[in-house]
Design an enzyme around this catalytic site. Structure first.
Site, PDB file in Angstrom:
ATOM      1  N   GLY A 224      48.953  -8.477  -3.471  1.00  0.00           N
ATOM      2  CA  GLY A 224      49.539  -9.667  -2.855  1.00  0.00           C
ATOM      3  C   GLY A 224      50.958  -9.384  -2.408  1.00  0.00           C
ATOM      4  O   GLY A 224      51.327  -8.226  -2.172  1.00  0.00           O
ATOM      5  N   GLU A 246      49.763  -3.749  -5.983  1.00  0.00           N
ATOM      6  CA  GLU A 246      49.698  -3.339  -4.567  1.00  0.00           C
ATOM      7  C   GLU A 246      50.305  -4.467  -3.766  1.00  0.00           C
ATOM      8  O   GLU A 246      49.711  -5.537  -3.652  1.00  0.00           O
ATOM      9  CB  GLU A 246      48.243  -3.120  -4.138  1.00  0.00           C
ATOM     10  CG  GLU A 246      47.550  -1.970  -4.836  1.00  0.00           C
ATOM     11  CD  GLU A 246      48.037  -0.610  -4.392  1.00  0.00           C
ATOM     12  OE1 GLU A 246      48.920  -0.530  -3.506  1.00  0.00           O
ATOM     13  OE2 GLU A 246      47.554   0.386  -4.947  1.00  0.00           O
ATOM     14  N   CYS A 280      47.713  -5.099   4.600  1.00  0.00           N
ATOM     15  CA  CYS A 280      48.899  -4.582   3.901  1.00  0.00           C
ATOM     16  C   CYS A 280      49.443  -3.355   4.619  1.00  0.00           C
ATOM     17  O   CYS A 280      50.627  -3.291   4.926  1.00  0.00           O
ATOM     18  CB  CYS A 280      48.547  -4.270   2.460  1.00  0.00           C
ATOM     19  SG  CYS A 280      47.127  -3.204   2.283  1.00  0.00           S
TER      20      CYS A 280
HETATM   21  P1  NAD Z   1      50.397 -13.935  -2.520  1.00  0.00           P
HETATM   22  O1  NAD Z   1      51.343 -13.088  -3.314  1.00  0.00           O
HETATM   23  O2  NAD Z   1      50.848 -15.224  -2.012  1.00  0.00           O
HETATM   24  O3  NAD Z   1      49.096 -14.249  -3.406  1.00  0.00           O
HETATM   25  C1  NAD Z   1      48.347 -13.225  -4.034  1.00  0.00           C
HETATM   26  C2  NAD Z   1      47.627 -13.802  -5.241  1.00  0.00           C
HETATM   27  O4  NAD Z   1      48.589 -14.144  -6.243  1.00  0.00           O
HETATM   28  C3  NAD Z   1      46.826 -15.076  -4.968  1.00  0.00           C
HETATM   29  O5  NAD Z   1      45.604 -14.991  -5.674  1.00  0.00           O
HETATM   30  C4  NAD Z   1      47.708 -16.156  -5.557  1.00  0.00           C
HETATM   31  O6  NAD Z   1      47.001 -17.298  -5.951  1.00  0.00           O
HETATM   32  C5  NAD Z   1      48.295 -15.447  -6.765  1.00  0.00           C
HETATM   33  N1  NAD Z   1      49.512 -16.044  -7.322  1.00  0.00           N
HETATM   34  C6  NAD Z   1      50.287 -17.041  -6.814  1.00  0.00           C
HETATM   35  N2  NAD Z   1      51.340 -17.267  -7.627  1.00  0.00           N
HETATM   36  C7  NAD Z   1      51.234 -16.407  -8.664  1.00  0.00           C
HETATM   37  C8  NAD Z   1      52.027 -16.133  -9.813  1.00  0.00           C
HETATM   38  N3  NAD Z   1      53.167 -16.802 -10.066  1.00  0.00           N
HETATM   39  N4  NAD Z   1      51.622 -15.157 -10.656  1.00  0.00           N
HETATM   40  C9  NAD Z   1      50.502 -14.445 -10.402  1.00  0.00           C
HETATM   41  N5  NAD Z   1      49.717 -14.654  -9.340  1.00  0.00           N
HETATM   42  C10 NAD Z   1      50.067 -15.617  -8.459  1.00  0.00           C
HETATM   43  O7  NAD Z   1      49.849 -12.979  -1.384  1.00  0.00           O
HETATM   44  P2  NAD Z   1      48.893 -13.357  -0.155  1.00  0.00           P
HETATM   45  O8  NAD Z   1      49.686 -14.186   0.799  1.00  0.00           O
HETATM   46  O9  NAD Z   1      47.602 -13.871  -0.674  1.00  0.00           O
HETATM   47  O10 NAD Z   1      48.623 -11.931   0.480  1.00  0.00           O
HETATM   48  C11 NAD Z   1      49.440 -11.350   1.454  1.00  0.00           C
HETATM   49  C12 NAD Z   1      50.319 -10.265   0.877  1.00  0.00           C
HETATM   50  O11 NAD Z   1      49.520  -9.311   0.194  1.00  0.00           O
HETATM   51  C13 NAD Z   1      51.063  -9.471   1.939  1.00  0.00           C
HETATM   52  O12 NAD Z   1      52.411  -9.259   1.545  1.00  0.00           O
HETATM   53  C14 NAD Z   1      50.342  -8.135   1.962  1.00  0.00           C
HETATM   54  O13 NAD Z   1      51.107  -7.064   2.438  1.00  0.00           O
HETATM   55  C15 NAD Z   1      49.919  -7.989   0.554  1.00  0.00           C
HETATM   56  N6  NAD Z   1      48.772  -7.100   0.421  1.00  0.00           N
HETATM   57  C16 NAD Z   1      48.977  -5.855  -0.113  1.00  0.00           C
HETATM   58  C17 NAD Z   1      47.924  -4.961  -0.206  1.00  0.00           C
HETATM   59  C18 NAD Z   1      48.123  -3.588  -0.791  1.00  0.00           C
HETATM   60  O14 NAD Z   1      47.150  -2.951  -1.124  1.00  0.00           O
HETATM   61  N7  NAD Z   1      49.335  -3.126  -0.938  1.00  0.00           N
HETATM   62  C19 NAD Z   1      46.665  -5.326   0.249  1.00  0.00           C
HETATM   63  C20 NAD Z   1      46.490  -6.600   0.791  1.00  0.00           C
HETATM   64  C21 NAD Z   1      47.556  -7.475   0.863  1.00  0.00           C
END
Ligand code: NAD
Length: 468
Positions: A224, A246, A280
């Site tokens: 995320g 990640e 990502c």
């Molecule tokens: P996000 O961080 O908003 O959410 C990711 C997950 O975290 C969701 O399931 C969300 O419900 C959960 N979450 C929310 N608050 C939380 C907390 N306080 N503690 C723990 N979990 C919590 O990310 P997103 O908008 O869903 O995804 C986009 C981001 O993900 C982009 O920055 C992208 O680059 C990154 N990403 C990285 C990779 C990688 O492999 N490096 C792959 C895909 C996406």
């Protein structure tokens, strides 16, 4: 409308009225997911903890057979999963869309099934025998984002199972449906409690935060944003959880003066616009040498012109909408700002609903928001440079370090530039091409640890050294 159940302990959990999941292509509800809280999370962790005892006691061959059965189940349901992904995530069935995502999930699951981490003999002589063993951790908590809901779930679940752990997965509130179904399918061939799913809308109760601090979860694998990953790390400190994080990227591509604009245009486009840029390790900034700058801009814009964008259920489309309003607003803000600073080559205007046609803007610089921030959407900034040293410095001038790429006809020269890029993966004449036999992870704020291959698998284990 589709009905979805959460599976806890091998059984459907009580659902309640749940929360709505919207189709980003139409704005209409496609299904409802259970809105769970602390009680359901505790129940899921408790059954996963209980299931760990017999699951982890199995032979390596038995674990491998179980993972092969899970892989076969995903493959059997590939068409159904792809359709759910398109309906909730927006990416088309066609092209590098949802069928491709599920195909990737099957390939990763199969490859991970075949991996193993045998014990190593570190020493065997008159001073004694020393062996290194890999032990499963216990309950693994998986937290996934909304861009590749099924593929990333498989990246988290399969290595956890393969090494003898049990799992509680929590998908993004934007795309929970395909994960609910995926876990249901896996449970057809797994003992109860080995893989469980919890979903919630992140409003009244934040399941991800509760998982990160949960005393009975031994590891969090999180994909995320950087900001959320940092929160996970903070919450995990009290229980010293193992972490694989990640996180976001702001990958740079560098086009060297000897590249051929016509040859690289297609690769540049898909490197940046795969999944509408909501990837990502997509290329999020492109540095082009002044000698071929205009030719690269022309070739890219010409390629982008022919990309059909629309509802992903229509086979004619190969890009869909932006997944959610929050992300759409972010892309709109960054593009509006960039239009005042650079030259729009193509796109630049929001469409209907959450549609935003591929946008390429030249004449931008480091310091401009579209260059400095992770746009995570269909908008690529192009930055002109005159000196390769300057391009490397500008590419590395970012807190992120996920991926990078170099484009050139001289592979050896490109590799020299690539080796100086501060990122976990670097590609020559392509961008973002990950594969299950190559470890993938970020440096700097883009993450902690790696996924895939033996190195990624090892992150689901603790080491125990036996001195005899
Ligand atoms: P996000 O961080 O908003 O959410 C990711 C997950 O975290 C969701 O399931 C969300 O419900 C959960 N979450 C929310 N608050 C939380 C907390 N306080 N503690 C723990 N979990 C919590 O990310 P997103 O908008 O869903 O995804 C986009 C981001 O993900 C982009 O920055 C992208 O680059 C990154 N990403 C990285 C990779 C990688 O492999 N490096 C792959 C895909 C996406």
């Amino acid at each position: 409308m589709m009905e979805f159940k959460a599976t806890i302990g091998g059984k459907p959990a009580p659902v309640g009225s749940g929360f709505a999941v919207l189709n980003p292509a139409t704005g209409k509800e496609v299904g409802r997911a259970p809105n769970m809280g602390e009680a359901e999370l505790n129940a899921a962790v408790a059954v996963a903890k209980a299931a760990f005892v017999s699951w982890s006691a199995q032979s390596d061959e038995a674990l491998q057979r179980a993972c092969a059965a899970v892989t076969a189940k995903i493959e059997e349901h590939a068409a159904e999963l792809a359709e759910i992904i398109t309906l909730e995530q927006g990416k088309p069935l066609n092209g590098l869309g949802s069928r491709w995502e599920v195909g990737g999930a099957v390939a990763w699951a199969g490859y991970t099934t075949g991996l193993s981490l045998p014990a190593k003999v570190l020493q065997d002589n008159e001073q004694g025998r020393v062996e290194l063993h890999r032990k499963p951790l216990g309950v693994v908590g998986s937290i996934t984002p909304w861009n590749f809901p099924v593929m990333i779930a498989v990246w988290h679940i399969l290595p956890a199972l393969r090494t003898g752990n049990t799992v509680v997965i929590k998908p993004s509130p934007f795309t929970p449906l395909s994960t609910l179904r995926l876990v249901e399918i896996m449970n057809e061939v797994l003992p109860p409690g080995v893989v469980n799913v919890v979903t919630g809308d992140d409003k009244a109760f934040n399941l991800g935060a509760a998982m990160s601090g949960h005393p009975d979860i031994r590891k969090i694998v999180f994909t995320g944003s950087c900001a959320t990953g940092q929160k996970v790390m903070q919450s995990a400190a009290a229980t010293m959880k193992r972490l694989t994080l990640e996180m976001g990227g702001n990958d740079a591509g560098i086009v060297l003066p000897d590249a051929d604009p016509q040859t690289i245009a297609e690769g540049l486009f898909w490197g940046a616009f795969i999944n509408n840029g909501q990837t990502c390790a997509a290329m999020k900034r492109l540095y082009v040498h002044e000698s071929i700058h205009d030719a690269v801009c022309d070739a890219l814009a010409a390629y982008a012109q022919n990309i059909p964008v629309g509802n992903g259920m229509d086979e004619a489309n190969i890009l869909g909408p932006i997944q959610n309003r929050m992300q759409f607003d972010k892309v709109s803000r960054l593009v509006a700002d960039a239009k005042g600073r650079g030259r729009v080559l193509i796109g630049g205007e929001p469409g209907e609903g959450l549609f935003f046609s591929p946008t390429i803007i030249a004449g931008l610089r480091n310091g401009d928001a579209l260059v400095d921030e992770e746009q995570f959407g269909p908008a690529l900034p192009i930055i002109l440079y005159s000196d390769v040293e300057e391009a490397i410095r500008l590419a590395n001038d970012s807190p992120n370090g996920l991926g990078g790429s170099v484009w050139s006809t001289d592979i050896e020269a490109a590799k020299k530039v690539a080796s100086r890029m501060a990122c976990g993966s670097v590609w020559i004449n392509k961008h973002g091409a990950i594969q299950p036999n190559a470890p993938f992870g970020g440096v700097k704020t883009s993450g902690v640890g790696v996924e895939f291959a033996e190195e990624g698998l090892a992150e689901y284990t603790d080491i125990q050294v036996v001195f005899a």
